[in-house]
Write a protein that holds these residues in place. Structure first.
Motif, PDB file in Angstrom:
ATOM      1  N   ARG A  89     -23.578  -3.204 -35.394  1.00 36.17           N
ATOM      2  CA  ARG A  89     -24.783  -3.854 -34.879  1.00 36.17           C
ATOM      3  C   ARG A  89     -25.890  -2.859 -34.563  1.00 36.17           C
ATOM      4  NH1 ARG A  89     -23.236  -7.205 -29.860  1.00 36.17           N
ATOM      5  NH2 ARG A  89     -25.476  -7.614 -29.959  1.00 36.17           N
ATOM      6  N   THR A  90     -25.523  -1.690 -34.041  1.00 34.78           N
ATOM      7  CA  THR A  90     -26.514  -0.663 -33.698  1.00 34.78           C
ATOM      8  C   THR A  90     -26.159   0.605 -34.468  1.00 34.78           C
ATOM      9  OG1 THR A  90     -25.204  -0.031 -31.759  1.00 34.78           O
ATOM     10  CG2 THR A  90     -26.992  -1.594 -31.420  1.00 34.78           C
ATOM     11  N   ARG A  91     -26.840   0.790 -35.558  1.00 33.77           N
ATOM     12  CA  ARG A  91     -26.502   1.893 -36.457  1.00 33.77           C
ATOM     13  C   ARG A  91     -27.220   3.170 -36.041  1.00 33.77           C
ATOM     14  NH1 ARG A  91     -27.115  -2.401 -40.926  1.00 33.77           N
ATOM     15  NH2 ARG A  91     -24.935  -2.942 -41.378  1.00 33.77           N
ATOM     16  N   ASN A  92     -26.512   4.293 -36.160  1.00 36.62           N
ATOM     17  CA  ASN A  92     -27.151   5.583 -35.919  1.00 36.62           C
ATOM     18  C   ASN A  92     -28.309   5.763 -36.890  1.00 36.62           C
ATOM     19  OD1 ASN A  92     -26.114   7.426 -38.310  1.00 36.62           O
ATOM     20  ND2 ASN A  92     -24.346   6.249 -37.607  1.00 36.62           N
ATOM     21  N   SER A  93     -29.261   6.615 -36.518  1.00 40.74           N
ATOM     22  CA  SER A  93     -30.505   6.712 -37.288  1.00 40.74           C
ATOM     23  C   SER A  93     -30.265   7.198 -38.718  1.00 40.74           C
ATOM     24  CB  SER A  93     -31.496   7.639 -36.579  1.00 40.74           C
ATOM     25  OG  SER A  93     -31.018   8.971 -36.527  1.00 40.74           O
ATOM     26  N   LEU A  98     -30.336   5.863 -44.541  1.00 39.20           N
ATOM     27  CA  LEU A  98     -29.648   5.865 -45.827  1.00 39.20           C
ATOM     28  C   LEU A  98     -29.557   4.459 -46.405  1.00 39.20           C
ATOM     29  CD1 LEU A  98     -26.803   8.428 -45.062  1.00 39.20           C
ATOM     30  CD2 LEU A  98     -28.566   8.682 -46.822  1.00 39.20           C
ATOM     31  N   ARG A  99     -29.367   3.472 -45.547  1.00 39.30           N
ATOM     32  CA  ARG A  99     -29.274   2.095 -46.025  1.00 39.30           C
ATOM     33  C   ARG A  99     -30.619   1.593 -46.549  1.00 39.30           C
ATOM     34  NH1 ARG A  99     -24.766  -0.933 -44.862  1.00 39.30           N
ATOM     35  NH2 ARG A  99     -23.183   0.090 -43.580  1.00 39.30           N
ATOM     36  N   PRO A 125     -28.950  13.110 -38.068  1.00 38.82           N
ATOM     37  CA  PRO A 125     -29.874  12.312 -37.256  1.00 38.82           C
ATOM     38  C   PRO A 125     -30.975  13.199 -36.680  1.00 38.82           C
ATOM     39  CG  PRO A 125     -27.592  11.787 -36.719  1.00 38.82           C
ATOM     40  CD  PRO A 125     -27.562  13.008 -37.591  1.00 38.82           C
ATOM     41  N   LEU A 126     -32.205  12.762 -36.833  1.00 41.62           N
ATOM     42  CA  LEU A 126     -33.343  13.601 -36.456  1.00 41.62           C
ATOM     43  C   LEU A 126     -34.434  12.696 -35.875  1.00 41.62           C
ATOM     44  CD1 LEU A 126     -34.820  16.344 -38.858  1.00 41.62           C
ATOM     45  CD2 LEU A 126     -36.019  15.403 -36.901  1.00 41.62           C
ATOM     46  N   GLY A 127     -34.890  13.025 -34.680  1.00 43.56           N
ATOM     47  CA  GLY A 127     -35.952  12.256 -34.045  1.00 43.56           C
ATOM     48  C   GLY A 127     -37.109  13.144 -33.663  1.00 43.56           C
ATOM     49  N   TRP A 180     -28.090   7.436 -28.147  1.00 48.52           N
ATOM     50  CA  TRP A 180     -28.070   8.777 -28.738  1.00 48.52           C
ATOM     51  C   TRP A 180     -29.228   8.966 -29.712  1.00 48.52           C
ATOM     52  CZ3 TRP A 180     -22.438  10.555 -28.520  1.00 48.52           C
ATOM     53  CH2 TRP A 180     -22.360  11.940 -28.310  1.00 48.52           C
ATOM     54  N   ASN A 181     -29.244   8.237 -30.793  1.00 49.20           N
ATOM     55  CA  ASN A 181     -30.314   8.396 -31.785  1.00 49.20           C
ATOM     56  C   ASN A 181     -30.602   7.076 -32.507  1.00 49.20           C
ATOM     57  OD1 ASN A 181     -28.093   8.247 -33.687  1.00 49.20           O
ATOM     58  ND2 ASN A 181     -27.792  10.443 -33.361  1.00 49.20           N
TER      59      ASN A 181
END
Length: 237
Positions: A89-93, A98-99, A125-127, A180-181
């Motif tokens: 439901r809450t995917r990492n960035s 990629l999706r 993951p990069l913000g 987290w991200n």
């Protein structure tokens, strides 16, 4: 990579990761990159070329496997489960980008487009955060649930609260990134006017420190050549 800026390095120097986060994932590391004097603006030819390269790289990576079969994505799904989040439901960035790559990555502004492309190309993951909108030092903690998170719901600004125990980035004013991200807040979001930014590169095994630094170097090379850059790696003691 570091050309120290005394006026801006405090955000990097005072940043912290709570012991409770390392208890969840002792292999966690974060590389913080602060850049001052960036030329602001919309997407340009350079950021567009990076996005095109990232889209092509993602299509190649997913030609013979699912997104969840990429080791870096799998590691982050496990990390999300560790603090109670459902990675379906809450995917990492990284997974989220990629999706989207097959149908095209988002075009937002030069800085955001650049770090999204680097994220996909290096599978990290990069913000990015606008440092001029920060209040105090960045810190990664497990939330109490009372913190405020400034976001949008159905196009309207709202204040949310993270779940107790959720891993969040925050400053003195509240949460800047949830889970987290997963999702960044409005208050510190990069814009076409941003000239001073903090970039957050998250790593779990199997990503090595060398690969993490290579991603940061690529990011710095893609920024304005006149920018002043400072960086710091934080790992478990």
């Amino acid at each position: 990579m570091s050309d120290r800026s005394p006026s801006r390095c405090a955000a990097v120097d005072r940043a912290s990761v709570a012991p409770e986060v390392f208890a969840l994932r002792p292999d966690y590391r974060v590389l913080l990159v602060a850049a001052a004097g960036i030329a602001p603006g919309p997407g340009d030819a350079a950021s567009e070329a990076l996005l095109s390269d990232a889209e092509a790289a993602a299509r190649r990576a997913l030609a013979d496997r699912e997104v969840t079969g990429i080791p870096q994505v799998s590691a982050w799904r496990e990390a999300y489960r560790a603090f109670g989040a459902n990675p379906q439901r809450t995917r990492n960035s990284l997974e989220a980008l990629l999706r989207r790559a097959a149908s095209g990555l988002p075009r937002v502004n030069r800085l955001t487009d650049t770090y999204n492309a680097i994220s996909v190309l290096h599978r990290v993951p990069l913000g990015g955060e606008d440092l001029d909108r920060y209040r105090g030092a960045p810190r990664l903690v497990r939330a109490t649930g009372s913190e405020e998170f400034d976001t949008l719901a159905d196009g309207e600004p709202v204040l949310e609260h993270p779940e107790p125990g959720e891993v969040v980035w925050r400053d003195d004013a509240g949460v800047t990134c949830r889970r987290w991200n997963w999702r960044q807040g409005r208050r510190t979001a990069l814009s076409r006017e941003t000239t001073t930014a903090l970039f957050i590169l998250d790593a779990l095994e199997p990503m090595s420190d060398g690969a993490l630094r290579a991603a940061a170097e690529h990011l710095v090379d893609a920024l304005d050549a006149t920018a002043t850059v400072d960086s710091r790696l934080i790992a478990a003691p």
